[in-house]
Write a protein that holds these residues in place. Structure first.
Motif, PDB file in Angstrom:
ATOM      1  N   GLN A 650      34.197  21.288  56.505  1.00 42.50           N
ATOM      2  CA  GLN A 650      34.082  21.791  57.876  1.00 42.50           C
ATOM      3  C   GLN A 650      34.783  20.854  58.858  1.00 42.50           C
ATOM      4  O   GLN A 650      35.456  21.306  59.798  1.00 42.50           O
ATOM      5  N   PHE A 651      34.621  19.569  58.634  1.00 42.62           N
ATOM      6  CA  PHE A 651      35.256  18.572  59.517  1.00 42.62           C
ATOM      7  C   PHE A 651      36.765  18.735  59.499  1.00 42.62           C
ATOM      8  O   PHE A 651      37.419  18.722  60.551  1.00 42.62           O
ATOM      9  N   LYS A 652      37.309  18.909  58.298  1.00 46.02           N
ATOM     10  CA  LYS A 652      38.766  19.015  58.201  1.00 46.02           C
ATOM     11  C   LYS A 652      39.263  20.330  58.804  1.00 46.02           C
ATOM     12  O   LYS A 652      40.266  20.355  59.521  1.00 46.02           O
ATOM     13  N   ALA A 653      38.527  21.416  58.539  1.00 51.94           N
ATOM     14  CA  ALA A 653      38.955  22.726  59.063  1.00 51.94           C
ATOM     15  C   ALA A 653      38.876  22.776  60.582  1.00 51.94           C
ATOM     16  O   ALA A 653      39.704  23.400  61.247  1.00 51.94           O
ATOM     17  N   ALA A 654      37.866  22.092  61.155  1.00 54.40           N
ATOM     18  CA  ALA A 654      37.661  22.143  62.604  1.00 54.40           C
ATOM     19  C   ALA A 654      38.266  20.952  63.322  1.00 54.40           C
ATOM     20  O   ALA A 654      38.089  20.801  64.543  1.00 54.40           O
ATOM     21  N   ASP A 655      38.954  20.091  62.562  1.00 50.27           N
ATOM     22  CA  ASP A 655      39.579  18.903  63.148  1.00 50.27           C
ATOM     23  C   ASP A 655      38.558  18.050  63.893  1.00 50.27           C
ATOM     24  O   ASP A 655      38.840  17.499  64.972  1.00 50.27           O
ATOM     25  N   GLY A 656      37.368  17.947  63.316  1.00 49.16           N
ATOM     26  CA  GLY A 656      36.337  17.082  63.881  1.00 49.16           C
ATOM     27  C   GLY A 656      35.556  17.668  65.035  1.00 49.16           C
ATOM     28  O   GLY A 656      34.667  17.003  65.582  1.00 49.16           O
ATOM     29  N   LYS A 657      35.808  18.894  65.389  1.00 49.76           N
ATOM     30  CA  LYS A 657      35.112  19.512  66.536  1.00 49.76           C
ATOM     31  C   LYS A 657      33.883  20.254  66.024  1.00 49.76           C
ATOM     32  O   LYS A 657      33.855  21.478  65.897  1.00 49.76           O
ATOM     33  N   LEU A 658      32.846  19.484  65.717  1.00 49.76           N
ATOM     34  CA  LEU A 658      31.592  20.035  65.195  1.00 49.76           C
ATOM     35  C   LEU A 658      30.436  19.564  66.066  1.00 49.76           C
ATOM     36  O   LEU A 658      30.502  18.492  66.682  1.00 49.76           O
ATOM     37  N   ASP A 659      29.381  20.307  66.073  1.00 49.60           N
ATOM     38  CA  ASP A 659      28.190  19.939  66.835  1.00 49.60           C
ATOM     39  C   ASP A 659      27.117  19.447  65.872  1.00 49.60           C
ATOM     40  O   ASP A 659      26.354  20.228  65.311  1.00 49.60           O
ATOM     41  N   ILE A 660      27.093  18.131  65.662  1.00 49.57           N
ATOM     42  CA  ILE A 660      26.099  17.578  64.725  1.00 49.57           C
ATOM     43  C   ILE A 660      25.223  16.521  65.405  1.00 49.57           C
ATOM     44  O   ILE A 660      24.469  15.803  64.742  1.00 49.57           O
ATOM     45  N   GLY A 661      25.327  16.413  66.727  1.00 54.54           N
ATOM     46  CA  GLY A 661      24.465  15.500  67.456  1.00 54.54           C
ATOM     47  C   GLY A 661      25.088  14.138  67.697  1.00 54.54           C
ATOM     48  O   GLY A 661      26.240  13.879  67.335  1.00 54.54           O
ATOM     49  N   LYS A 662      24.290  13.265  68.314  1.00 56.40           N
ATOM     50  CA  LYS A 662      24.777  11.915  68.648  1.00 56.40           C
ATOM     51  C   LYS A 662      24.519  10.919  67.518  1.00 56.40           C
ATOM     52  O   LYS A 662      25.294   9.986  67.328  1.00 56.40           O
ATOM     53  N   LYS A 681      31.978   9.366  62.189  1.00 59.93           N
ATOM     54  CA  LYS A 681      32.335   8.489  63.315  1.00 59.93           C
ATOM     55  C   LYS A 681      33.421   9.121  64.186  1.00 59.93           C
ATOM     56  O   LYS A 681      33.482   8.880  65.390  1.00 59.93           O
ATOM     57  N   ARG A 682      34.247   9.983  63.568  1.00 65.38           N
ATOM     58  CA  ARG A 682      35.347  10.628  64.291  1.00 65.38           C
ATOM     59  C   ARG A 682      34.974  12.018  64.803  1.00 65.38           C
ATOM     60  O   ARG A 682      35.806  12.693  65.405  1.00 65.38           O
ATOM     61  N   THR A 683      33.758  12.441  64.549  1.00 64.08           N
ATOM     62  CA  THR A 683      33.337  13.783  64.966  1.00 64.08           C
ATOM     63  C   THR A 683      32.974  13.789  66.448  1.00 64.08           C
ATOM     64  O   THR A 683      32.323  12.868  66.954  1.00 64.08           O
ATOM     65  N   GLU A 684      33.385  14.805  67.109  1.00 62.30           N
ATOM     66  CA  GLU A 684      33.168  14.941  68.545  1.00 62.30           C
ATOM     67  C   GLU A 684      31.678  14.838  68.889  1.00 62.30           C
ATOM     68  O   GLU A 684      30.840  15.521  68.300  1.00 62.30           O
ATOM     69  N   GLY A 685      31.344  13.990  69.836  1.00 62.68           N
ATOM     70  CA  GLY A 685      29.969  13.871  70.316  1.00 62.68           C
ATOM     71  C   GLY A 685      29.109  12.868  69.570  1.00 62.68           C
ATOM     72  O   GLY A 685      28.023  12.515  70.026  1.00 62.68           O
ATOM     73  N   VAL A 686      29.579  12.352  68.441  1.00 65.69           N
ATOM     74  CA  VAL A 686      28.778  11.400  67.658  1.00 65.69           C
ATOM     75  C   VAL A 686      28.910  10.001  68.244  1.00 65.69           C
ATOM     76  O   VAL A 686      30.021   9.525  68.517  1.00 65.69           O
ATOM     77  N   GLU A 687      27.762   9.348  68.441  1.00 68.34           N
ATOM     78  CA  GLU A 687      27.750   7.979  68.957  1.00 68.34           C
ATOM     79  C   GLU A 687      27.455   6.956  67.861  1.00 68.34           C
ATOM     80  O   GLU A 687      27.950   5.831  67.898  1.00 68.34           O
TER      81      GLU A 687
END
Length: 996
Positions: A650-662, A681-687
């Motif tokens: 999913q990460f590769k298909a969406a280029d890291g634009k996933l909603d998995i929280g902080k 670490k490279r997923t959007e929104g992850v801290e």
């Protein structure tokens, strides 16, 4: 003869040196001599010193030949092996006694010879160094110094045996050995071209005017001061006192070891409490400095003495052992820094304890010299490493003006972070091959053997170094249709086995492969001509690495193959799961194109469930390359986890634009877990990307480089935690602790009562995938009780005739290169012939290889990595190089290719060091063809080998395959192999000096 060494007579030593040098330009196996320049001369103890370094009191200064080899390669300061009242057979030394795989350990401490024997060895060496200095132009005849080492208490030192030794080393003119050696030389002047009668007559009898005092652990300061006072006042010797890092205190030593990754090294605080205390040492040293100055003698300390640690994992057959090498350096240099500051640089410091090529220049520049080394000489390259060290110390400040406290403090500070001294994050991989060393032709490239497809590594390294990338890619592609993938993400077991690991870093074989792929791919692809495909047809199910390789080998060899791929692209897990920051789609696509270049067909978006339907379609063979497609599952007491491969896809298909929280937690410690945590670490929104594992980083199954990349990316490791439940955005974990190590060296875990919570919006489990058991069973393929498919191990054919399984679907998740190995096995079974050929990697000019042996150096330029390759497929002489006593000889045997190893029993004390570095799962001192001095020694050994009964007639008594035989040169019908007969004949004819 067991573990007892037999010193060589002086005439044999001279004969050996002269003949070997005349025949091969070497001396005791050392290829490159060091020739000193007087501009680098220093002064210490009122004598000249051409280089401020040499071997420490240990295995390299016990026998005459050891000292000669050390001098020839660059040493000029020799700390002779310690003598004490307990000697010879009365001295208990457990064997093997050395283990130098990484940091070094030993359980021997003073000479194993009787003291009079040791004295004779040192006298012989003293005279020989004067002779070869002049004869071979190595330097001035007075450009080196011997420093005796004595111990361990005043009573023993005053004993007639040790007292006589000290007096005779101060002046040997009345000893029989000194007189007989000079007499022999004068009577054999014809052996030399440059040594004159006057040179021989002028060899001084005053061998040592200095001593290094070694005392046992627990020796009180009053006793140490009494001994030193005696040596200074009564014996008139310049004196060094060995000091132990226990002066630093237990807490400092323990914290330093833990910080540097040596937390597994066990030692108690009792030595720190029993040994000399710092507050007692300072006034004692000041008193001795004043006394030496009064007597117009030099005084100082020698760092270090020993650092005792516990034997926990059967490292050596003793309860306690002494640590040295890379792990000791931060302690020894810290003690030097402390004393330099305390005495404002006025206390002279002689140094040992982890000195090597990487740090010795800085040590000497800080005013700390002479420096003696041991551990580095116990590693491949051996004595030859001294040449580079000696050259590195040229052109420095040769005058001693004191120790620089600031420079020394900086060295101590830097040592803790220096990668040359820190322990690797992960335990070292097993370097040995799972096979026994053969009696002849044992040279081998461990990298090639370790590679599952036996890639012709040394061949393409040579081609790459010459810039011949088109030729190199042809060599690679003969066995490997995925050069971009394997040049980028291969697990590179080849590099784990590379002998260069014992120097600094392995040759970057993987990086070179990628350079060759990038440089030669386009031309190579244009040259490929697909031939006519004919014969029976093969269906390949799955377009991942295994499927691509199977189709490649079949079509390259003229047999048609069709790939059935359930998705719209080729590449399998590498394409769909491995993140783009690891490998680009373009690289994967190039490998796919190469795999199809010989005419393989592809049916995309086609999932195969019924193998019978394929057979009805006309496919004669089926290769299942379906992968381990069944997701692994981790169940918690509460809450759900996401499968790691699903997330990565999913990460590769969406280029890291996933909603998995902080806050995201990844559970696992393998390579997939590292990829997952880095992707998180490279997923959007992850801290925060947390990685939870039951053990520590050291015991994670991930490759070290994968782990380090995760750390660099900011993944937060949560070690010693076992996940329990996910509730209200928090992952509850039980705290674990490590128990003692088991028989394999792995530490088990024990559950504690403590728990912790980690913030977790999402939990991803990287717990491994499973083989598609249900698919196999549905198609009539037998599996075992674990659901793994049953196959013929040589062909990978299943219980269903004509159906083969390759890749991850065989035994579970594996590597890309293992998938290619499986694919070729199955293809060869179908083809009925070999699918690839081996390339000849024989080198005509062996001199280029020998020029690299013992030379350390690091580079990040993959285009010149061939210059670091040691050419092990042509020259593998690790056992000869690492033997301090020169008991493993590399001999040139006419009629046999390359040098052959012969073990000389009478020179060996069974220290075991050669076992550590033999690429085979063997110990050369036990397993190589052995020369015995006499029949009694042969009877006292189980080694395969021989004793010469008649040198002129070349008659030998031989043990072969456990049988005792007699053999004479010319016998053709002997059961003894021709190679062994040639070795025995050549030893008698060409190497008779070995026989004495």
């Amino acid at each position: 003869m067991g573990d007892r060494m037999t010193p060589m007579p002086f005439d044999q030593l001279v004969d050996w040196i002269v003949k070997e040098h005349d025949n091969s330009g070497t001396v005791f196996g050392v290829y490159r001599p060091y020739k000193a320049d007087k501009k680098n001369n220093r002064k210490i103890f009122g004598r000249t010193l051409e280089t401020p370094m040499g071997p420490a009191a240990g295995p390299h200064t016990q026998l005459t030949q050891n000292i000669v080899a050390s001098y020839y390669s660059g040493s000029r300061f020799f700390e002779l092996k310690t003598v004490q009242i307990l000697d010879g057979e009365d001295l208990p030394v457990s064997k093997p006694c050395i283990r130098a795989d990484d940091e070094c350990y030993n359980c021997e401490w003073s000479t194993e010879l009787y003291v009079p024997q040791a004295q004779d060895e040192y006298i012989k060496a003293w005279i020989l160094l004067h002779i070869i200095a002049k004869e071979y132009g190595l330097g001035a005849m007075d450009g080196f110094q011997f420093n005796m080492s004595v111990g361990y208490d005043l009573e023993g030192i005053k004993s007639p045996k040790v007292n006589s030794f000290i007096d005779n080393m101060k002046d040997a003119k009345d000893t029989e050995m000194f007189k007989s050696c000079k007499s022999y030389l004068l009577n054999h002047m014809d052996l030399f071209k440059h040594v004159t009668k006057e040179d021989i007559e002028n060899i001084p009898s005053e061998i040592c005017n200095s001593v290094t005092l070694s005392t046992l652990h627990g020796c009180p300061p009053q006793e140490i001061q009494r001994i030193a006072t005696y040596l200074i006042e009564e014996k008139g010797l310049n004196t060094f006192i060995k000091c132990n890092p226990t002066l630093l205190g237990y807490e400092f030593a323990r914290n330093t070891m833990d910080e540097m990754g040596y937390d597994y090294i066990a030692f108690g605080d009792f030595h720190f409490l029993d040994d000399l205390q710092y507050e007692d040492a300072v006034p004692m040293l000041k008193n001795l400095m004043a006394l030496a100055e009064k007597k117009n003698l030099e005084f100082g300390v020698k760092i270090t003495n020993t650092f005792p640690v516990d034997v926990r994992n059967n490292e050596l057959p003793s309860e306690e052992m002494y640590m040295s090498g890379k792990s000791l350096y931060p302690l020894s240099i810290s003690l030097a820094a402390k004393l330099a500051k305390e005495f404002d640089g006025k206390l002279r410091i002689s140094f040992s304890g982890g000195a090597d090529y990487h740090n010795i220049k800085a040590i000497v520049d800080a005013g700390i010299w002479p420096v003696t080394v041991a551990t580095t000489l116990l590693k491949p390259g051996g004595y030859q490493r001294l040449l580079q060290i000696a050259e590195k110390l040229e052109d420095g400040n040769v005058k001693f003006t004191g120790v620089d406290p600031e420079k020394t403090a900086k060295l101590a500070e830097d040592s803790v972070h220096d990668p040359h001294h820190r322990k690797a994050v992960k335990p070292l991989p097993i370097r040995k091959m799972a096979k026994s060393v053969p009696l002849i032709d044992c040279y081998v490239a461990p990298c090639k053997d370790a590679c599952p497809i036996h890639q012709d590594i040394t061949t393409y390294l040579q081609l790459s170094g010459a810039g011949k990338y088109e030729d190199a890619i042809k060599v690679i592609a003969e066995k490997n249709p995925l050069p971009f993938i394997t040049g980028t993400i291969c697990a590179h077991n080849c590099m784990s086995k590379c002998n260069r690991n014992y120097y600094e870093d392995p040759v970057n074989i993987r990086g070179v492969k990628l350079v060759c792929a990038e440089g030669g791919y386009d031309t190579f692809m244009k040259e490929i001509k697909a031939g006519e495909l004919k014969g029976k047809k093969t269906a390949v199910i799955g377009g991942g690495p295994a499927g691509l390789a199977a189709a490649y080998f079949l079509t390259k060899n003229g047999m048609p193959a069709t790939i059935f791929e359930k998705t719209g692209t080729l590449g399998g897990v590498v394409k769909h799961v491995i993140p783009g920051f690891r490998i680009s789609d373009e690289a994967i696509d190039k490998d796919a194109a190469l795999s199809l270049a010989y005419g393989a067909e592809v049916r995309y978006n086609t999932e195969v469930t019924d193998l019978e339907a394929l057979k009805k379609e006309g496919f004669d063979y089926i290769i299942l390359a379906t992968g381990a497609s069944k997701p692994g599952v981790l169940k918690l007491e509460a809450g759900e986890t996401i499968n790691a491969l699903d997330f990565l896809a999913q990460f590769k298909a969406a280029d890291g634009k996933l909603d998995i929280g902080k806050n995201v937690v990844v559970i696992g410690g393998g390579n997939t877990a590292m990829d997952t945590a880095r992707a998180v670490k490279r997923t959007e929104g992850v801290e925060h990307s947390y990685l939870v594992y039951r053990r520590t980083k050291r015991y994670m199954p991930a490759d070290e480089e994968e782990l380090e990349m995760a750390l660099e990316d900011g993944v937060e490791f949560k070690e010693l935690l076992s996940p329990v439940a996910l509730k209200n955005g928090k992952l509850l974990c039980k705290v674990m602790k490590l128990s003692d190590t088991d028989a394999t060296g792995r530490r088990n875990i024990v559950e504690t009562e403590e728990t912790v919570e980690i913030p977790a919006d999402t939990v991803i489990a990287a717990v491994g995938e499973q083989v598609p058991t249900e698919f196999y069973e549905a198609n009539g393929i037998n599996v075992n009780n674990k659901g793994k498919v049953l196959v013929n191990e040589e062909t990978l054919e299943t219980s269903a005739a004509g159906v083969y399984v390759v890749g991850d679907g065989l035994f579970g998740p594996a590597t890309v290169v293992e998938a290619m190995r499986d694919a070729r096995m199955a293809a060869e079974a179908i083809l009925g012939k070999k699918a690839a050929v081996d390339f000849d990697d024989t080198v005509d000019n062996l001199e280029k290889i020998y020029d690299k042996r013992g030379i350390l150096g690091e580079t990040k330029d993959y285009k010149v990595e061939d210059s670091r390759c040691l050419g092990c497929s042509n020259v593998c002489e690790n056992c000869a190089e690492v033997c301090p006593n020169r008991a493993n000889l590399a001999l040139n045997i006419p009629g046999l290719s390359m040098h052959q190893i012969v073990h000389v029993d009478y020179m060996c004390n069974e220290c075991g060091n050669c076992k550590s570095f033999c690429p085979y799962d063997s110990a050369p001192y036990l397993d190589k063809f052995t020369l015995f001095a006499n029949e009694a020694d042969m009877e006292n050994s189980k080694n395969e080998g021989f004793v010469v009964l008649d040198k002129a007639e070349i008659a030998c008594k031989v043990r072969y395959l456990g049988n005792i035989l007699t053999w004479k040169a010319g016998e053709k019908d002997s059961v003894i192999p021709d190679g062994l007969r040639k070795i025995m004949e050549t030893v008698c004819k060409e190497y008779d000096y070995i026989l004495g």
